[in-house]
Design a protein around this motif. Structure first.
Motif, mmCIF file in Angstrom:
data_model
loop_
_atom_site.group_PDB
_atom_site.id
_atom_site.type_symbol
_atom_site.label_atom_id
_atom_site.label_comp_id
_atom_site.label_asym_id
_atom_site.label_seq_id
_atom_site.Cartn_x
_atom_site.Cartn_y
_atom_site.Cartn_z
ATOM 1 N N ALA A 78 22.844 13.160 -34.575
ATOM 2 C CA ALA A 78 24.007 14.007 -34.352
ATOM 3 C C ALA A 78 23.620 15.436 -33.984
ATOM 4 O O ALA A 78 24.354 16.126 -33.286
ATOM 5 N N LEU A 79 22.477 15.901 -34.469
ATOM 6 C CA LEU A 79 22.072 17.275 -34.202
ATOM 7 C C LEU A 79 21.017 17.391 -33.110
ATOM 8 O O LEU A 79 20.534 18.483 -32.838
ATOM 9 N N ALA A 80 20.649 16.279 -32.521
ATOM 10 C CA ALA A 80 19.615 16.315 -31.499
ATOM 11 C C ALA A 80 20.249 16.614 -30.152
ATOM 12 O O ALA A 80 20.724 15.741 -29.451
ATOM 13 N N ALA A 81 20.295 17.881 -29.783
ATOM 14 C CA ALA A 81 20.915 18.280 -28.524
ATOM 15 C C ALA A 81 20.111 17.750 -27.355
ATOM 16 O O ALA A 81 18.880 17.820 -27.361
ATOM 17 N N PRO A 97 16.798 16.740 -36.486
ATOM 18 C CA PRO A 97 17.430 17.353 -37.659
ATOM 19 C C PRO A 97 16.536 17.323 -38.883
ATOM 20 O O PRO A 97 15.782 16.378 -39.089
ATOM 21 N N THR A 98 16.627 18.358 -39.686
ATOM 22 C CA THR A 98 15.932 18.381 -40.959
ATOM 23 C C THR A 98 16.720 17.532 -41.947
ATOM 24 O O THR A 98 17.871 17.155 -41.710
ATOM 25 N N LEU A 99 16.110 17.261 -43.082
ATOM 26 C CA LEU A 99 16.809 16.487 -44.112
ATOM 27 C C LEU A 99 18.072 17.220 -44.571
ATOM 28 O O LEU A 99 19.098 16.589 -44.843
ATOM 29 N N HIS A 139 22.303 6.665 -46.855
ATOM 30 C CA HIS A 139 21.009 6.013 -46.666
ATOM 31 C C HIS A 139 20.486 6.306 -45.263
ATOM 32 O O HIS A 139 19.306 6.626 -45.073
ATOM 33 N N GLY A 140 21.376 6.227 -44.266
ATOM 34 C CA GLY A 140 20.980 6.514 -42.900
ATOM 35 C C GLY A 140 20.524 7.942 -42.712
ATOM 36 O O GLY A 140 19.738 8.242 -41.808
ATOM 37 N N ALA A 141 20.996 8.841 -43.574
ATOM 38 C CA ALA A 141 20.597 10.252 -43.516
ATOM 39 C C ALA A 141 19.402 10.547 -44.416
ATOM 40 O O ALA A 141 19.046 11.714 -44.617
ATOM 41 N N HIS A 142 18.790 9.498 -44.957
ATOM 42 C CA HIS A 142 17.632 9.641 -45.841
ATOM 43 C C HIS A 142 17.972 10.404 -47.114
ATOM 44 O O HIS A 142 17.097 11.036 -47.720
ATOM 45 N N GLN A 143 19.218 10.314 -47.525
ATOM 46 C CA GLN A 143 19.639 10.890 -48.813
ATOM 47 C C GLN A 143 19.712 9.723 -49.802
ATOM 48 O O GLN A 143 20.775 9.236 -50.160
ATOM 49 N N PHE A 144 18.543 9.261 -50.223
ATOM 50 C CA PHE A 144 18.465 7.986 -50.920
ATOM 51 C C PHE A 144 19.052 8.014 -52.323
ATOM 52 O O PHE A 144 19.593 7.024 -52.806
ATOM 53 N N SER A 145 18.951 9.148 -52.992
ATOM 54 C CA SER A 145 19.534 9.255 -54.328
ATOM 55 C C SER A 145 21.056 9.127 -54.260
ATOM 56 O O SER A 145 21.671 8.393 -55.045
ATOM 57 N N ALA A 146 21.653 9.833 -53.308
ATOM 58 C CA ALA A 146 23.105 9.756 -53.135
ATOM 59 C C ALA A 146 23.516 8.351 -52.720
ATOM 60 O O ALA A 146 24.504 7.799 -53.213
ATOM 61 N N ALA A 147 22.748 7.760 -51.807
ATOM 62 C CA ALA A 147 23.054 6.403 -51.350
ATOM 63 C C ALA A 147 23.017 5.424 -52.519
ATOM 64 O O ALA A 147 23.917 4.589 -52.680
ATOM 65 N N ALA A 148 21.982 5.540 -53.344
ATOM 66 C CA ALA A 148 21.850 4.628 -54.479
ATOM 67 C C ALA A 148 23.021 4.778 -55.446
ATOM 68 O O ALA A 148 23.485 3.797 -56.026
ATOM 69 N N ALA A 149 23.498 6.003 -55.603
ATOM 70 C CA ALA A 149 24.627 6.225 -56.518
ATOM 71 C C ALA A 149 25.867 5.472 -56.047
ATOM 72 O O ALA A 149 26.576 4.847 -56.847
ATOM 73 N N TYR A 150 26.142 5.502 -54.744
ATOM 74 C CA TYR A 150 27.318 4.809 -54.226
ATOM 75 C C TYR A 150 27.112 3.298 -54.208
ATOM 76 O O TYR A 150 28.033 2.533 -54.528
ATOM 77 N N PHE A 151 25.918 2.855 -53.846
ATOM 78 C CA PHE A 151 25.653 1.417 -53.881
ATOM 79 C C PHE A 151 25.731 0.887 -55.315
ATOM 80 O O PHE A 151 26.167 -0.240 -55.560
ATOM 81 N N SER A 152 25.297 1.721 -56.274
ATOM 82 C CA SER A 152 25.368 1.312 -57.676
ATOM 83 C C SER A 152 26.820 1.129 -58.116
ATOM 84 O O SER A 152 27.158 0.163 -58.814
ATOM 85 N N ARG A 153 27.680 2.048 -57.701
ATOM 86 C CA ARG A 153 29.100 1.918 -58.024
ATOM 87 C C ARG A 153 29.687 0.666 -57.372
ATOM 88 O O ARG A 153 30.506 -0.047 -57.979
ATOM 89 N N ALA A 154 29.247 0.384 -56.155
ATOM 90 C CA ALA A 154 29.730 -0.813 -55.467
ATOM 91 C C ALA A 154 29.278 -2.067 -56.201
ATOM 92 O O ALA A 154 30.039 -3.037 -56.336
ATOM 93 N N ALA A 155 28.032 -2.052 -56.692
ATOM 94 C CA ALA A 155 27.511 -3.205 -57.423
ATOM 95 C C ALA A 155 28.262 -3.398 -58.741
ATOM 96 O O ALA A 155 28.495 -4.532 -59.178
ATOM 97 N N GLN A 156 28.650 -2.306 -59.373
ATOM 98 C CA GLN A 156 29.421 -2.411 -60.605
ATOM 99 C C GLN A 156 30.810 -2.992 -60.329
ATOM 100 O O GLN A 156 31.341 -3.759 -61.136
ATOM 101 N N ALA A 157 31.362 -2.632 -59.161
ATOM 102 C CA ALA A 157 32.685 -3.152 -58.805
ATOM 103 C C ALA A 157 32.625 -4.604 -58.367
ATOM 104 O O ALA A 157 33.612 -5.342 -58.506
ATOM 105 N N ASP A 158 31.480 -5.033 -57.827
ATOM 106 C CA ASP A 158 31.326 -6.395 -57.314
ATOM 107 C C ASP A 158 29.963 -6.913 -57.753
ATOM 108 O O ASP A 158 29.041 -7.041 -56.944
ATOM 109 N N PRO A 159 29.800 -7.224 -59.040
ATOM 110 C CA PRO A 159 28.478 -7.494 -59.620
ATOM 111 C C PRO A 159 27.708 -8.645 -58.981
ATOM 112 O O PRO A 159 26.474 -8.610 -58.946
ATOM 113 N N SER A 160 28.393 -9.653 -58.508
ATOM 114 C CA SER A 160 27.697 -10.832 -57.994
ATOM 115 C C SER A 160 27.411 -10.753 -56.500
ATOM 116 O O SER A 160 26.911 -11.720 -55.913
#
Length: 224
Positions: free
Chosen positions: A54-57, A64-66, A102-123
């Protein structure tokens, strides 16, 4: 498979080989630190794929930086986050947001949302694969293994989970025997694998064994 900053160890497969193994797969990479690429995971959402460019003119060569990627991800995730306020346990929305970060290499934030998704849909095995990928990319190989084992609790023969579990045990934990066990189970429980995927797993098994034998030989050579 969806979707191991841990980087691939020096004994990783050549990039061309890795791409061949991961063809048609999960999260994004098994190259230069992207150790989880599941075989059947959907391609990244357009929003997530757009973050890194998105930032690569045009013509500037600016990458882009992280921090810049994080800012873009925040903007792209904002409409989904607004929807989540009214429906906080919507696993589909949570996965989309996780994919953006995850696509933005913000892996901690990505894991937090995926974790919430896994809690909502455990199987949901695919969600746990995505969570495992973000955890691994964030440096938490043990946490990734826990999620893949949980996925296997729900789907003991799942080829993607077994494939990724073997990769993380081999590359992230240097546990050759654990990797071999996972890949051998993959072949045993999935006799209908296509020839190319079966050959890919067999190649990984041979690579892991060769590496282990080489290290053992090196160890014996330095004995007094």
């Amino acid at each position: 498979m969806k979707f191991i900053p841990a980087s691939i160890a020096s004994r990783s497969l050549p990039a061309t080989r890795v791409y061949g193994i991961a063809a048609g797969c999960l999260i994004t990479g098994l190259v230069a630190g992207y150790a989880l690429r599941a075989w059947h995971a959907p391609a990244p959402a357009p929003r997530a794929a757009a973050v890194s460019s998105a930032l690569a003119a045009p013509g500037t060569g600016h990458m882009p930086t992280l921090k810049e990627m994080e800012q873009i991800a925040d903007k792209q995730a904002a409409p989904l986050l607004a929807k989540l306020k009214a429906d906080p346990n919507n696993s589909g929305l949570l996965v989309q947001v996780g994919g953006i970060y995850h696509g933005a290499h913000q892996f901690s934030a990505a894991a937090a949302y995926f974790s919430r998704a896994a809690q909502a849909d455990p199987s949901n095995v695919a969600i746990r694969s995505k969570l495992a990928a973000s955890l691994y990319r964030g440096g938490d190989a043990d946490g990734a293994i826990v999620q893949l084992n949980q996925a296997l609790h729900y789907a003991p023969t799942d080829a993607n989970s077994l494939f990724n579990l073997g990769l993380i045990r081999w590359q992230g934990k240097h546990d050759v025997q654990g990797a071999l066990t996972a890949w051998q189970q993959l072949l045993k429980f999935n006799p209908g694998l296509s020839p190319d995927r079966k050959a890919a797993v067999q190649h990984l098994i041979a690579e892991a064994k060769a590496g282990a034998n080489g290290e053992a030989a090196a160890g014996r050579s330095v004995q007094p």
